[in-house]
Structures are given as C-alpha cells and as structure tokens.
Scaffold this motif. Structure first.
Motif, PDB file in Angstrom:
ATOM      1  N   LYS A 193       4.385   9.016   3.505  1.00  0.00           N
ATOM      2  CA  LYS A 193       4.650   9.182   2.073  1.00  0.00           C
ATOM      3  C   LYS A 193       5.608   8.107   1.560  1.00  0.00           C
ATOM      4  O   LYS A 193       6.528   8.377   0.793  1.00  0.00           O
ATOM      5  CB  LYS A 193       5.171  10.582   1.775  1.00  0.00           C
ATOM      6  N   ASN A 194       5.353   6.872   2.004  1.00  0.00           N
ATOM      7  CA  ASN A 194       6.144   5.719   1.584  1.00  0.00           C
ATOM      8  C   ASN A 194       5.260   4.681   0.910  1.00  0.00           C
ATOM      9  O   ASN A 194       4.074   4.546   1.239  1.00  0.00           O
ATOM     10  CB  ASN A 194       6.804   5.037   2.786  1.00  0.00           C
ATOM     11  N   LEU A 195       5.859   3.920  -0.003  1.00  0.00           N
ATOM     12  CA  LEU A 195       5.242   2.695  -0.499  1.00  0.00           C
ATOM     13  C   LEU A 195       5.655   1.623   0.500  1.00  0.00           C
ATOM     14  O   LEU A 195       6.830   1.522   0.872  1.00  0.00           O
ATOM     15  CB  LEU A 195       5.751   2.361  -1.900  1.00  0.00           C
ATOM     16  N   VAL A 196       4.688   0.838   0.964  1.00  0.00           N
ATOM     17  CA  VAL A 196       4.928  -0.101   2.054  1.00  0.00           C
ATOM     18  C   VAL A 196       4.501  -1.507   1.644  1.00  0.00           C
ATOM     19  O   VAL A 196       3.411  -1.707   1.125  1.00  0.00           O
ATOM     20  CB  VAL A 196       4.130   0.305   3.319  1.00  0.00           C
ATOM     21  N   LYS A 208       0.832  -1.202   0.000  1.00  0.00           N
ATOM     22  CA  LYS A 208       0.000   0.000   0.000  1.00  0.00           C
ATOM     23  C   LYS A 208       0.867   1.253   0.000  1.00  0.00           C
ATOM     24  O   LYS A 208       2.081   1.188   0.199  1.00  0.00           O
ATOM     25  CB  LYS A 208      -0.917   0.024   1.223  1.00  0.00           C
ATOM     26  N   TYR A 209       0.223   2.364  -0.201  1.00  0.00           N
ATOM     27  CA  TYR A 209       0.841   3.670  -0.045  1.00  0.00           C
ATOM     28  C   TYR A 209       0.418   4.194   1.318  1.00  0.00           C
ATOM     29  O   TYR A 209      -0.767   4.168   1.670  1.00  0.00           O
ATOM     30  CB  TYR A 209       0.374   4.619  -1.151  1.00  0.00           C
ATOM     31  N   ASP A 210       1.381   4.670   2.103  1.00  0.00           N
ATOM     32  CA  ASP A 210       1.084   5.221   3.426  1.00  0.00           C
ATOM     33  C   ASP A 210       1.173   6.747   3.344  1.00  0.00           C
ATOM     34  O   ASP A 210       2.269   7.307   3.257  1.00  0.00           O
ATOM     35  CB  ASP A 210       2.078   4.692   4.453  1.00  0.00           C
ATOM     36  N   PRO A 211       0.011   7.445   3.358  1.00  0.00           N
ATOM     37  CA  PRO A 211       0.036   8.898   3.208  1.00  0.00           C
ATOM     38  C   PRO A 211       0.708   9.609   4.395  1.00  0.00           C
ATOM     39  O   PRO A 211       1.245  10.702   4.237  1.00  0.00           O
ATOM     40  CB  PRO A 211      -1.439   9.282   3.089  1.00  0.00           C
ATOM     41  N   PRO A 241      10.569   5.471  -0.292  1.00  0.00           N
ATOM     42  CA  PRO A 241       9.866   6.751  -0.441  1.00  0.00           C
ATOM     43  C   PRO A 241       9.057   6.809  -1.735  1.00  0.00           C
ATOM     44  O   PRO A 241       9.494   6.346  -2.780  1.00  0.00           O
ATOM     45  CB  PRO A 241      10.996   7.773  -0.470  1.00  0.00           C
ATOM     46  N   TYR A 242       7.882   7.408  -1.626  1.00  0.00           N
ATOM     47  CA  TYR A 242       7.033   7.659  -2.798  1.00  0.00           C
ATOM     48  C   TYR A 242       7.527   8.947  -3.440  1.00  0.00           C
ATOM     49  O   TYR A 242       7.637   9.981  -2.772  1.00  0.00           O
ATOM     50  CB  TYR A 242       5.576   7.785  -2.357  1.00  0.00           C
ATOM     51  N   PRO A 256       9.287   2.262 -11.693  1.00  0.00           N
ATOM     52  CA  PRO A 256       9.376   1.182 -10.697  1.00  0.00           C
ATOM     53  C   PRO A 256      10.249   1.613  -9.516  1.00  0.00           C
ATOM     54  O   PRO A 256      11.252   2.295  -9.693  1.00  0.00           O
ATOM     55  CB  PRO A 256      10.031   0.035 -11.468  1.00  0.00           C
ATOM     56  N   ARG A 257       9.834   1.230  -8.328  1.00  0.00           N
ATOM     57  CA  ARG A 257      10.577   1.551  -7.098  1.00  0.00           C
ATOM     58  C   ARG A 257      11.008   0.258  -6.446  1.00  0.00           C
ATOM     59  O   ARG A 257      10.287  -0.736  -6.481  1.00  0.00           O
ATOM     60  CB  ARG A 257       9.703   2.349  -6.137  1.00  0.00           C
TER      61      ARG A 257
END
Length: 166
Positions: free
Chosen positions: A88-91, A82-85, A145-146, A122-123
């Motif tokens: 601001k990270n992709l988790v 998920k994205y954690d607002p 980090p997003y 891609p991250r």
C-alpha cells in the motif's frame, strides 16, 4: 529576474516535457508497463558538494545546465512509478548514475501527483544516503504510504522534486 530563477523555470519546463515525452521509454509517469534495470556497487565517502535543485525532472538527464545545482538531478533517472498493492505504498524506482571521479551519497525527493485539476493530494517521498561510487550506478526504491482508499490509479505522475549529493 535573477538568472538562478530563470534557470529553475527552464529546468521545470524541460521536466514537464520529459515527463510527458518519456512515458514510452520507461521514464516518468506512473504507468505499470515500465521495468527497472540498473545496478551497481554501493559504497561511498563523505564529500560535501551539496548540489541541489528544486526544478523537478524525470527519466533521462537534463540537457545543458552546467551549474553544480543541476548535477545531482541530472544523475537521477526514473525507471518506474507505481502503486504497490502489497505494501500500500506509492513506489518510484530510480537509478542514480555517478559519472564523476569522486564517490557521492545522494538524497532524492520524489513527488507523486495526479492529473492537473484533479483531487489528488500530492505525496512526497525522500530517500537519503544512496551511495554511488565514482563511475558507477545504483538503483534505489523511494516509497511513501498511499493514503487513499482506491487502487492508487489517481496518481499518474512522479518527478524528482529535489536532489542533492555530498
């Protein structure tokens, strides 16, 4: 074609099927309806078994594949992406299950991607030293980090791109 490359291609094909088919069971994809759940003890010793793979996998274990290169990846299950607002990270939340009779430390590399043909960069995220004792499970959170300006919804998939244990 060497058997090693054929096996890598087969693992990648299984991973794609697992990613698309595992969404309802909480594995794969970056859907927000999943929840994480396992825990276990966390101590480890320094073994040197360097099992690694670069085929990519997600939720569940890979069928077959008895080579040592498949073992570390088969021990990793994706519980949630998920994205954690708030951060601001992709988790990615994963569970590493060690069915071996030896303690291991795991290194897991996650790849976050979007829909095929999209503009998503891609991250990659790496979590090193996930200590799992013999016969136990350990949950871990792997983040990166997003870098976008939106809400992270363009990242629709995550997969284990590499896993090793030592």
């Amino acid at each position: 074609m060497k058997m090693r490359h054929v096996r890598g291609i087969a693992v990648a094909a299984i991973a794609v099927v697992a990613l698309t088919g595992a969404r309802g069971s909480g594995g794969g994809g970056c859907d927000n309806n999943s929840s994480s759940g396992s825990s276990g003890s966390s101590s480890g010793s320094n073994h040197n078994d360097n099992d690694s793979t670069s085929g990519g996998t997600s939720g569940g274990s890979l069928p077959g594949g008895s080579s040592s290169a498949d073992k570390a990846a088969r021990d990793v299950t994706i519980d949630e992406c998920k994205y954690d607002p708030a951060t601001k990270n992709l988790v990615a939340r994963v569970t590493v299950k060690n069915d071996s009779t030896m303690d291991y430390d795991y290194n897991v590399t996650m790849k976050f991607t979007g829909a095929a043909g999209g503009d998503v960069i891609p991250r990659t995220a790496i979590k090193a030293g996930i200590a799992v004792t013999a016969g136990a499970s350990q949950s871990a959170e792997i983040t990166t980090p997003y870098i976008g300006t939106g809400d992270g919804s363009e990242y629709t998939k995550c997969e284990v791109s590499r896993a090793s244990r030592f």
